[in-house]
Design a protein around this motif. Structure first.
Motif, short mmCIF file in Angstrom:
data_model
loop_
_atom_site.label_atom_id
_atom_site.label_comp_id
_atom_site.label_asym_id
_atom_site.label_seq_id
_atom_site.Cartn_x
_atom_site.Cartn_y
_atom_site.Cartn_z
N TRP A 56 0.83 -1.20 0.00
CA TRP A 56 0.00 0.00 0.00
C TRP A 56 0.86 1.24 0.00
CZ3 TRP A 56 -4.76 -1.18 -1.09
CH2 TRP A 56 -5.28 -2.41 -0.69
N LEU A 57 0.41 2.26 -0.71
CA LEU A 57 1.06 3.57 -0.71
C LEU A 57 0.11 4.61 -0.15
CD1 LEU A 57 2.66 3.58 -4.28
CD2 LEU A 57 3.78 3.11 -2.09
N ALA A 58 0.68 5.58 0.55
CA ALA A 58 -0.08 6.75 0.99
C ALA A 58 0.31 7.88 0.05
CB ALA A 58 0.28 7.12 2.42
N GLU A 59 -0.72 8.55 -0.48
CA GLU A 59 -0.48 9.60 -1.47
C GLU A 59 -1.34 10.80 -1.14
OE1 GLU A 59 -0.02 8.86 -6.05
OE2 GLU A 59 -2.13 9.11 -5.61
N GLU A 60 -0.78 11.98 -1.34
CA GLU A 60 -1.55 13.21 -1.18
C GLU A 60 -1.21 14.13 -2.34
OE1 GLU A 60 -2.63 16.34 2.33
OE2 GLU A 60 -0.53 15.82 2.09
N ASP A 61 -2.23 14.55 -3.06
CA ASP A 61 -2.05 15.45 -4.22
C ASP A 61 -0.98 14.93 -5.19
OD1 ASP A 61 -3.98 17.17 -3.11
OD2 ASP A 61 -2.45 18.21 -1.93
N GLY A 62 -1.00 13.62 -5.42
CA GLY A 62 -0.07 13.02 -6.38
C GLY A 62 1.32 12.77 -5.85
N VAL A 63 1.57 13.09 -4.57
CA VAL A 63 2.89 12.88 -3.97
C VAL A 63 2.84 11.66 -3.05
CG1 VAL A 63 4.67 13.87 -2.46
CG2 VAL A 63 3.41 15.35 -4.06
N ILE A 64 3.74 10.71 -3.27
CA ILE A 64 3.81 9.52 -2.43
C ILE A 64 4.48 9.89 -1.11
CG2 ILE A 64 4.80 7.21 -2.19
CD1 ILE A 64 4.33 6.87 -5.21
N LEU A 65 3.77 9.62 -0.01
CA LEU A 65 4.24 9.97 1.33
C LEU A 65 4.87 8.79 2.05
CD1 LEU A 65 1.12 11.99 2.50
CD2 LEU A 65 3.24 12.89 1.51
N GLY A 66 4.53 7.57 1.61
CA GLY A 66 5.06 6.39 2.29
C GLY A 66 4.43 5.14 1.75
N GLY A 67 4.88 4.02 2.31
CA GLY A 67 4.36 2.73 1.88
C GLY A 67 4.53 1.69 2.97
N CYS A 68 3.75 0.62 2.86
CA CYS A 68 3.82 -0.49 3.81
C CYS A 68 3.10 -1.68 3.17
CB CYS A 68 3.12 -0.11 5.11
SG CYS A 68 3.20 -1.36 6.41
N GLY A 69 3.62 -2.87 3.44
CA GLY A 69 2.97 -4.04 2.89
C GLY A 69 3.15 -5.26 3.77
N ILE A 70 2.58 -6.35 3.28
CA ILE A 70 2.77 -7.66 3.91
C ILE A 70 3.30 -8.61 2.86
CG2 ILE A 70 1.08 -7.38 5.75
CD1 ILE A 70 -0.81 -9.18 3.93
N TYR A 71 4.17 -9.53 3.32
CA TYR A 71 4.81 -10.45 2.39
C TYR A 71 5.06 -11.79 3.09
CZ TYR A 71 7.77 -12.01 -1.40
OH TYR A 71 8.27 -12.71 -2.47
N PRO A 72 4.70 -12.90 2.43
CA PRO A 72 4.92 -14.22 3.03
C PRO A 72 6.38 -14.65 2.89
CG PRO A 72 3.90 -14.46 0.88
CD PRO A 72 4.02 -12.98 1.14
N THR A 73 7.23 -14.08 3.71
CA THR A 73 8.67 -14.32 3.67
C THR A 73 8.97 -15.81 3.87
OG1 THR A 73 9.04 -12.11 4.56
CG2 THR A 73 10.86 -13.68 4.80
N ASP A 74 9.92 -16.31 3.09
CA ASP A 74 10.33 -17.71 3.20
C ASP A 74 10.76 -18.02 4.63
OD1 ASP A 74 9.88 -18.12 0.51
OD2 ASP A 74 11.99 -17.95 -0.06
N GLY A 75 10.36 -19.19 5.11
CA GLY A 75 10.82 -19.66 6.40
C GLY A 75 9.98 -19.23 7.59
N LEU A 76 8.97 -18.38 7.36
CA LEU A 76 8.10 -17.99 8.48
C LEU A 76 7.19 -19.17 8.84
CD1 LEU A 76 7.00 -14.34 7.59
CD2 LEU A 76 8.61 -15.06 9.36
N PRO A 77 6.76 -19.23 10.10
CA PRO A 77 5.81 -20.29 10.49
C PRO A 77 4.51 -20.19 9.68
CG PRO A 77 6.62 -19.08 12.42
CD PRO A 77 7.10 -18.34 11.21
N ASP A 78 3.80 -21.30 9.57
CA ASP A 78 2.50 -21.31 8.89
C ASP A 78 1.59 -20.26 9.52
OD1 ASP A 78 3.26 -23.32 7.18
OD2 ASP A 78 2.16 -24.90 8.24
N GLY A 79 0.87 -19.53 8.69
CA GLY A 79 -0.08 -18.54 9.18
C GLY A 79 0.55 -17.21 9.56
N CYS A 80 1.86 -17.07 9.32
CA CYS A 80 2.58 -15.85 9.68
C CYS A 80 3.02 -15.13 8.41
CB CYS A 80 3.79 -16.20 10.54
SG CYS A 80 4.67 -14.77 11.20
N VAL A 81 2.88 -13.80 8.42
CA VAL A 81 3.29 -12.97 7.29
C VAL A 81 4.17 -11.84 7.84
CG1 VAL A 81 1.32 -11.37 7.36
CG2 VAL A 81 2.42 -11.88 5.16
N GLU A 82 5.05 -11.31 7.01
CA GLU A 82 5.92 -10.23 7.47
C GLU A 82 5.38 -8.87 7.05
OE1 GLU A 82 10.64 -8.93 7.57
OE2 GLU A 82 10.06 -10.68 6.40
#
Length: 160
Positions: A56-82
């Motif tokens: 996800w990105l946060a945007e205001e008036d066409g300017v990107i202010l930040g971002g954050c996401g989730i990703y199923p990183t290799d090696g994480l326990p079942d049901g866990c996301v980073e």
């Protein structure tokens, strides 16, 4: 402030990569073993095409202010996301942008059926760590999974 939270698009790759690297230089954590040198930082749209992930990105008036996401990183326990690549530009900090991005990412984790959210960070990012603690993240004594970000030394877990 009319902040929009939206999914990343291919055209956003160079903008968010530069925002991330500026923040790493700002906090003097621009070193190997971090997102700073990770080649995927330049291709986040493609990285987050993986099933069970979103960015996800946060945007205001066409300017990107930040971002954050989730990703199923290799090696994480079942049901866990980073929780990954969570950055907010200096001009947008303290305005609730980070909280919006983190909440949207946690909602996405729930939507995908994950029951835990893991993250890696640095003590230098103490404002973010405080936000994680308020959201219910607990400190761990060591890393989970295989992110490849060996320089990180703060590990936290949220049980959903």
């Amino acid at each position: 402030m009319s902040i929009q939270i939206r999914a990343i698009e291919p055209k956003d790759n160079p903008v968010i990569a530069e925002l991330i690297r500026v923040i790493f230089r700002e906090y003097k954590i621009d070193k190997p073993g971090t997102v700073y040198t990770d080649p995927t930082t330049d291709a986040l749209y493609e990285l987050f095409e993986k099933d069970g992930s979103t960015y996800w990105l946060a945007e205001e008036d066409g300017v990107i202010l930040g971002g954050c996401g989730i990703y199923p990183t290799d090696g994480l326990p079942d049901g866990c996301v980073e929780l990954v690549k969570f950055y907010v530009s200096a001009v947008a900090r303290g305005k609730g942008v980070g909280k919006l991005l983190m909440q949207k990412s946690i909602e996405s984790a729930q939507h995908f059926g994950y029951n835990e959210v893991y993250l890696e960070s640095f003590p230098e990012l103490n404002t973010a760590i405080g936000m994680y603690e308020k959201a219910g993240f607990k400190n761990l004594t060591g890393p989970l999974g295989n992110s490849g970000h060996f320089a990180c030394n703060v590990w936290m877990l949220l049980v959903l």
